[in-house]
Structure formats: structure tokens, C-alpha cells
Enzyme design. Structure first.
Site, PDB file in Angstrom:
ATOM      1  N   HIS A 191       0.808  -1.224   0.000  1.00 54.08           N
ATOM      2  CA  HIS A 191       0.000   0.000   0.000  1.00 54.08           C
ATOM      3  C   HIS A 191       0.842   1.276   0.000  1.00 54.08           C
ATOM      4  CE1 HIS A 191       1.041   0.085   4.282  1.00 54.08           C
ATOM      5  NE2 HIS A 191       0.777   1.376   4.227  1.00 54.08           N
TER       6      HIS A 191
HETATM    7  C1  UD1 Z   1      -1.890   5.969   5.336  1.00 55.24           C
HETATM    8  C2  UD1 Z   1      -0.608   6.541   5.923  1.00 55.24           C
HETATM    9  C3  UD1 Z   1       0.474   5.477   5.884  1.00 55.24           C
HETATM   10  C4  UD1 Z   1       0.021   4.193   6.555  1.00 55.24           C
HETATM   11  C5  UD1 Z   1      -1.311   3.740   5.953  1.00 55.24           C
HETATM   12  C6  UD1 Z   1      -1.833   2.568   6.742  1.00 55.24           C
HETATM   13  C7  UD1 Z   1      -0.247   8.947   5.560  1.00 55.24           C
HETATM   14  C8  UD1 Z   1       0.494   9.939   4.790  1.00 55.24           C
HETATM   15  N1  UD1 Z   1      -0.140   7.667   5.136  1.00 55.24           N
HETATM   16  O1  UD1 Z   1      -1.636   5.653   3.989  1.00 55.24           O
HETATM   17  O2  UD1 Z   1       1.613   5.941   6.575  1.00 55.24           O
HETATM   18  O3  UD1 Z   1       0.982   3.198   6.324  1.00 55.24           O
HETATM   19  O4  UD1 Z   1      -2.260   4.806   6.054  1.00 55.24           O
HETATM   20  O5  UD1 Z   1      -2.767   1.836   6.024  1.00 55.24           O
HETATM   21  O6  UD1 Z   1      -0.916   9.279   6.504  1.00 55.24           O
HETATM   22  N2  UD1 Z   1      -8.983   4.950   1.038  1.00 55.24           N
HETATM   23  C9  UD1 Z   1     -10.250   4.419   0.959  1.00 55.24           C
HETATM   24  N3  UD1 Z   1     -10.851   4.009   2.120  1.00 55.24           N
HETATM   25  C10 UD1 Z   1     -10.253   4.106   3.333  1.00 55.24           C
HETATM   26  C11 UD1 Z   1      -8.964   4.657   3.404  1.00 55.24           C
HETATM   27  C12 UD1 Z   1      -8.337   5.077   2.264  1.00 55.24           C
HETATM   28  O7  UD1 Z   1     -10.825   4.320  -0.117  1.00 55.24           O
HETATM   29  O8  UD1 Z   1     -10.860   3.696   4.350  1.00 55.24           O
HETATM   30  C13 UD1 Z   1      -8.323   5.375  -0.208  1.00 55.24           C
HETATM   31  C14 UD1 Z   1      -8.670   6.795  -0.581  1.00 55.24           C
HETATM   32  O9  UD1 Z   1      -8.738   6.853  -1.968  1.00 55.24           O
HETATM   33  C15 UD1 Z   1      -7.464   7.572  -0.133  1.00 55.24           C
HETATM   34  C16 UD1 Z   1      -6.343   6.558  -0.366  1.00 55.24           C
HETATM   35  O10 UD1 Z   1      -6.926   5.300  -0.061  1.00 55.24           O
HETATM   36  O11 UD1 Z   1      -7.294   8.732  -0.877  1.00 55.24           O
HETATM   37  C17 UD1 Z   1      -5.138   6.762   0.500  1.00 55.24           C
HETATM   38  O12 UD1 Z   1      -5.507   6.902   1.859  1.00 55.24           O
HETATM   39  P1  UD1 Z   1      -4.571   7.746   2.850  1.00 55.24           P
HETATM   40  O13 UD1 Z   1      -5.115   7.654   4.219  1.00 55.24           O
HETATM   41  O14 UD1 Z   1      -4.301   9.074   2.269  1.00 55.24           O
HETATM   42  O15 UD1 Z   1      -3.190   7.029   2.749  1.00 55.24           O
HETATM   43  P2  UD1 Z   1      -2.811   5.510   2.955  1.00 55.24           P
HETATM   44  O16 UD1 Z   1      -2.185   5.037   1.699  1.00 55.24           O
HETATM   45  O17 UD1 Z   1      -3.946   4.752   3.503  1.00 55.24           O
HETATM   46  N1  UDP Z   2      -3.730  -5.337   8.742  1.00 54.44           N
HETATM   47  C1  UDP Z   2      -5.032  -5.773   8.947  1.00 54.44           C
HETATM   48  N2  UDP Z   2      -5.784  -6.119   7.855  1.00 54.44           N
HETATM   49  C2  UDP Z   2      -5.302  -6.061   6.585  1.00 54.44           C
HETATM   50  C3  UDP Z   2      -3.970  -5.599   6.402  1.00 54.44           C
HETATM   51  C4  UDP Z   2      -3.224  -5.238   7.494  1.00 54.44           C
HETATM   52  O1  UDP Z   2      -5.500  -5.871  10.088  1.00 54.44           O
HETATM   53  O2  UDP Z   2      -6.046  -6.384   5.651  1.00 54.44           O
HETATM   54  C5  UDP Z   2      -2.941  -4.950   9.927  1.00 54.44           C
HETATM   55  C6  UDP Z   2      -1.564  -5.557  10.003  1.00 54.44           C
HETATM   56  O3  UDP Z   2      -1.602  -6.849  10.550  1.00 54.44           O
HETATM   57  C7  UDP Z   2      -0.849  -4.562  10.881  1.00 54.44           C
HETATM   58  C8  UDP Z   2      -1.462  -3.254  10.466  1.00 54.44           C
HETATM   59  O4  UDP Z   2      -2.702  -3.571   9.839  1.00 54.44           O
HETATM   60  O5  UDP Z   2      -1.162  -4.765  12.244  1.00 54.44           O
HETATM   61  C9  UDP Z   2      -0.537  -2.575   9.513  1.00 54.44           C
HETATM   62  O6  UDP Z   2      -1.178  -1.542   8.899  1.00 54.44           O
HETATM   63  P1  UDP Z   2      -0.772  -0.983   7.468  1.00 54.44           P
HETATM   64  O7  UDP Z   2       0.024  -1.989   6.744  1.00 54.44           O
HETATM   65  O8  UDP Z   2      -2.017  -0.502   6.861  1.00 54.44           O
HETATM   66  O9  UDP Z   2       0.097   0.292   7.859  1.00 54.44           O
HETATM   67  P2  UDP Z   2       1.617   0.518   8.262  1.00 54.44           P
HETATM   68  O10 UDP Z   2       1.957  -0.387   9.392  1.00 54.44           O
HETATM   69  O11 UDP Z   2       2.448   0.287   7.048  1.00 54.44           O
HETATM   70  O12 UDP Z   2       1.654   1.958   8.628  1.00 54.44           O
END
Ligand code: UD1
Ligand code: UDP
Length: 364
Positions: free
Chosen positions: A208
Site C-alpha cells: 500500500h
Molecule cells: C496511510 C498513511 C500510511 C500508513 C497507511 C496505513 C499517511 C500519509 N499515510 O496511507 O503511513 O501506512 O495509512 O494503512 O498518513 N482509502 C479508501 N478508504 C479508506 C482509506 C483510504 O478508499 O478507508 C483510499 C482513498 O482513496 C485515499 C487513499 O486510499 O485517498 C489513501 O488513503 P490515505 O489515508 O491518504 O493514505 P494511505 O495510503 O492509507
Molecule cells: N492489517 C489488517 N488487515 C489487513 C492488512 C493489514 O489488520 O487487511 C494490519 C496488520 O496486521 C498490521 C497493520 O494492519 O497490524 C498494519 O497496517 P498498514 O500496513 O495498513 O500500515 P503501516 O503499518 O504500514 O503503517
């Protein structure tokens, strides 16, 4: 002591679950939870609050926009209003997301001391939004709860000993979560059977990270490598909504097993039963170690350097040949998982006692 916790992204729900549970054991801590709305799909947010018994947020914000500026700015404005109303003794933030920097910035401008959980981590890659968020959050926080020795060293090298803050190595709250919820996962999850997975013979994968999803070349390369591995061992990948959008945009249709994001209990069952992990997630790299599984990281660097130094995890970047060559050597990774890299599951307790003992330390 009144603490406002600001959270908004999936990994923060998992970390906050164990800390909030610990806070409940102290009748002199009152916690107010602010959900910024950063993650909003029910399988990215609600399911974690329900499964992990996280208290319902006292405030639920609406996401202001998807660009970093509008998202962070919108949160900042709303969090400030809440802090003015609640007047807490401290604000608590986790990790390195836009919700983290919004919470810490709102608090510091009101002179409310901030506690940063997962302080001191660095990738030294300033192109990562997370690196900016964590450096700035560390600098304006008062309690810097570091999960690792490397995190403490980073802060010391950056001169944090000269600042008015406390550097505390408390261990990793994700270790607390893994230990606590691993006891319950087998009765709460049926994910292995429902996906017909062969125990010990599937790869758990997540992708992601913006640097991977937002580059067509990188994402294509990753999925080509995963397709190759899938010919040898089933690859299952719970798909983050960001990655789903980009696969569609780049017209990619991988052959691996793609499923919707799963809950934490399902994730633990995947971890317990997989052969190994392939990921660009921060949290999952550590969870691979907690559950004694080798990990291949689809990044050029990591904040969790102790996993690389001790050969539990290898950085593959996104080069197809490199990913496959590391996959072929997966049995040669370090298998001495008895090393204590992230504490013994007591990280949340240290946070609670430290905050209570030094409640007045940073009051202005
Ligand atoms: C964010 C964090 C990242 C973390 C990740 C965990 C920042 C800059 N990034 O990244 O550090 O590792 O969360 O998962 O804060 N979206 C949906 N539904 C949701 C959430 C997101 O559709 O419930 C889509 C939207 O199009 C959104 C995109 O995902 O624009 C990205 O979401 P965003 O929260 O900006 O960044 P992540 O890639 O999730
Ligand atoms: N995770 C989850 N469901 C999923 C994918 C990840 O519960 O479908 C959990 C994973 O086990 C870990 C956390 O989400 O505990 C990690 O989150 P993510 O990878 O979104 O973010 P990051 O740690 O890179 O910030």
C-alpha cells in the site's frame, strides 16, 4: 489525568487498542478519543473498533480532502477546536500518518504536551510523507516513546537530548497487541478455512506504500514478481483501497489471490499459518517477526533496521529478479526468533505509568 488520543489510520487503531485497554486499568486516566476519519471504509476502521473493543470515538471528524495539505489542514482545524473545548493534560499520537502530525501540531500550538508513540523511527527518505510526519512530530512532542534501541539512537544523534523532552524506550505496543490478540484469534477467525489455504504453504502479502502504488513501473514490477512466486506457492493479498484504485488505473489484473482488507484476528491467523510474508507495510514487518516468519520487504529502506541487521527480513525493493531470488533463499533467513527486539509486551503499561508520574513535567 485527561488525555486526548488522536488517531485515524488502520495501524493506529491496533496500537491504540492495547494502550486504551491499559488506560482503563488506571482510574486516574480519562481518555477522549478523536478519530480524524482518515480511514473510513468499514473494513479499514469500524471492524477494528468492534473486534478489538476500542472505545467508540468521542469525536468523529469528516475527512477534508485527499491531498496531504487539505487532509492535514482540515484535521488540524477540527482538532484545535476539540482541544480548546476539552482542555486536556496531554495529547497522544501514534506513528507517522497525517493524523499524527495534525494531532501533534494542534496540541503544540496550544502548549498542550504531546506523547508520541513510535518516536525516533527514521527511513532517511524525505520523499516519504511518513518521514516528514514523524520527524516533525518528534520535534514538537514532549514524551518520546521509542519502540527500539535504534529509535533512541536516532533521536540522540539529532540532538534531542538538548530539547525539553523525555526519551523513553518502552518497547513496541504492536508486540503487546500481537501477544494479547493472538490468544483469541483462532476462535474469532475462520479465514484459513474460508480461503482454502494450505497451512504453512502460502505467502501473506500486503502492498500500500505510496512510493509503490503511485508509480506504474514499481507497482507493475511488484505484481509481476508476486505472480511468478504464486506459481510456486499461493500468494494471498488483502488489498488496501489505495492499491485497489491504482491496479484499476494501471489496468493490472494479477493472478494471485486478492481479497478485501481483513480484520486483525484474520491477519493474526494468516501470520500464524503462512510460510512467509512479503510486504511494504511497516507494522507487518514486525508482525512477521512476532509470529516467527521470514519477511521480504518491498522497499529500498526500512525504519525497522534491527530486523535487517539480524537477517529476519530482507529489503528487496521492487526489482523482479531480486524479489524472486530472495524468495528462493527464504529458508536461509535467521530462525532464532528468541531475540528480544521489541520488548516483552509491557510497552503500554510503561506509557501509562510514565504519563501519570510526569503529568506535570511539561505544563507551561
Ligand atoms: C496511510 C498513511 C500510511 C500508513 C497507511 C496505513 C499517511 C500519509 N499515510 O496511507 O503511513 O501506512 O495509512 O494503512 O498518513 N482509502 C479508501 N478508504 C479508506 C482509506 C483510504 O478508499 O478507508 C483510499 C482513498 O482513496 C485515499 C487513499 O486510499 O485517498 C489513501 O488513503 P490515505 O489515508 O491518504 O493514505 P494511505 O495510503 O492509507
Ligand atoms: N492489517 C489488517 N488487515 C489487513 C492488512 C493489514 O489488520 O487487511 C494490519 C496488520 O496486521 C498490521 C497493520 O494492519 O497490524 C498494519 O497496517 P498498514 O500496513 O495498513 O500500515 P503501516 O503499518 O504500514 O503503517
Amino acid at each position: 489525568m485527561k488525555i486526548v488520543t488522536v488517531l485515524g489510520a488502520r495501524p493506529q487503531f491496533i496500537k491504540a487498542a492495547v494502550v486504551s485497554r491499559t488506560f482503563k486499568n488506571y482510574n486516574n486516566i480519562e481518555e477522549i478519543i478523536v478519530h480524524t476519519g482518515q480511514h473510513y471504509d468499514s473494513n479499514m476502521s469500524d471492524s477494528f473498533f468492534n473486534d478489538l473493543d476500542i472505545p467508540t470515538p468521542n469525536y468523529m471528524l469528516k475527512l477534508a480532502g485527499s491531498n496531504h495539505g487539505s487532509m492535514t489542514g482540515g484535521m488540524l482545524k477540527d482538532i484545535e477546536e476539540i482541544l480548546l473545548k476539552e482542555n486536556p493534560d496531554a495529547v497522544m499520537v501514534y506513528g507517522d500518518t497525517n493524523s499524527t502530525i495534525a494531532g501533534s501540531l494542534a496540541a503544540s500550538k496550544l502548549h498542550i504536551p504531546t506523547a508520541h508513540v513510535e518516536a525516533g523511527l527514521r527511513s532517511f527518505n524525505m520523499k516519504m510523507p511518513e518521514e516528514i510526519n514523524r520527524i516533525l512530530t518528534d520535534r514538537i512532542s514532549k514524551w518520546l516513546f521509542c519502540p527500539t534501541e535504534a529509535a533512541v539512537r536516532n533521536l540522540e544523534k539529532e540532538g534531542f537530548k538538548n530539547f525539553n523532552c523525555s526519551i523513553i524506550k518502552n518497547g513496541d505496543v504492536m508486540q503487546d497487541a500481537a501477544l494479547f490478540y493472538a490468544k483469541k484469534s483462532s476462535e474469532k477467525s475462520n479465514i484459513i478455512n474460508s480461503n482454502n489455504l494450505e497451512i504453512g504453504n502460502f505467502m501473506l502479502c500486503t502492498v500500500h506504500r505510496a512510493e509503490n502504488t503511485d508509480s506504474e513501473d514499481r507497482l507493475t514490477s511488484i505484481f509481476q514478481a508476486l505472480d511468478e512466486i504464486h506459481k510456486d506457492c499461493q500468494v494471498i493479498l488483502p488489498l488496501h483501497p489505495r492499491t485497489k484504485k491504482m491496479l484499476y488505473k494501471y489496468n493490472l489484473s494479477p493472478n494471485i489471490t486478492l481479497i478485501d482488507p481483513v480484520g486483525y484476528f484474520d491477519m493474526i491467523e494468516f501470520l500464524k499459518n503462512c510460510k512467509a510474508v512479503i510486504t511494504d507495510s511497516g507494522g507487518l514487518q514486525k508482525e512477521a517477526f512476532f509470529f516467527k516468519k521470514p519477511c521480504i520487504t518491498l522497499r529500498d529502506e526500512t525504519e525497522w533496521v534491527e530486523l535487517i541487521e539480524n537477517n529476519f527480513n530482507k529489503l528487496a525493493g521492487v526489482d523482479i529478479d531480486k524479489i524472486i531470488s530472495i524468495y528462493n533463499k527464504i529458508n536461509k533467513f535467521n530462525s532464532n526468533y528468541e531475540m528480544n527486539l521489541y520488548g516483552n509486551g509491557n510497552a503500554s503499561n510503561v506509557i501509562a505509568t510514565e504519563l501519570l508520574n510526569n503529568n506535570n513535567a511539561f505544563k507551561i
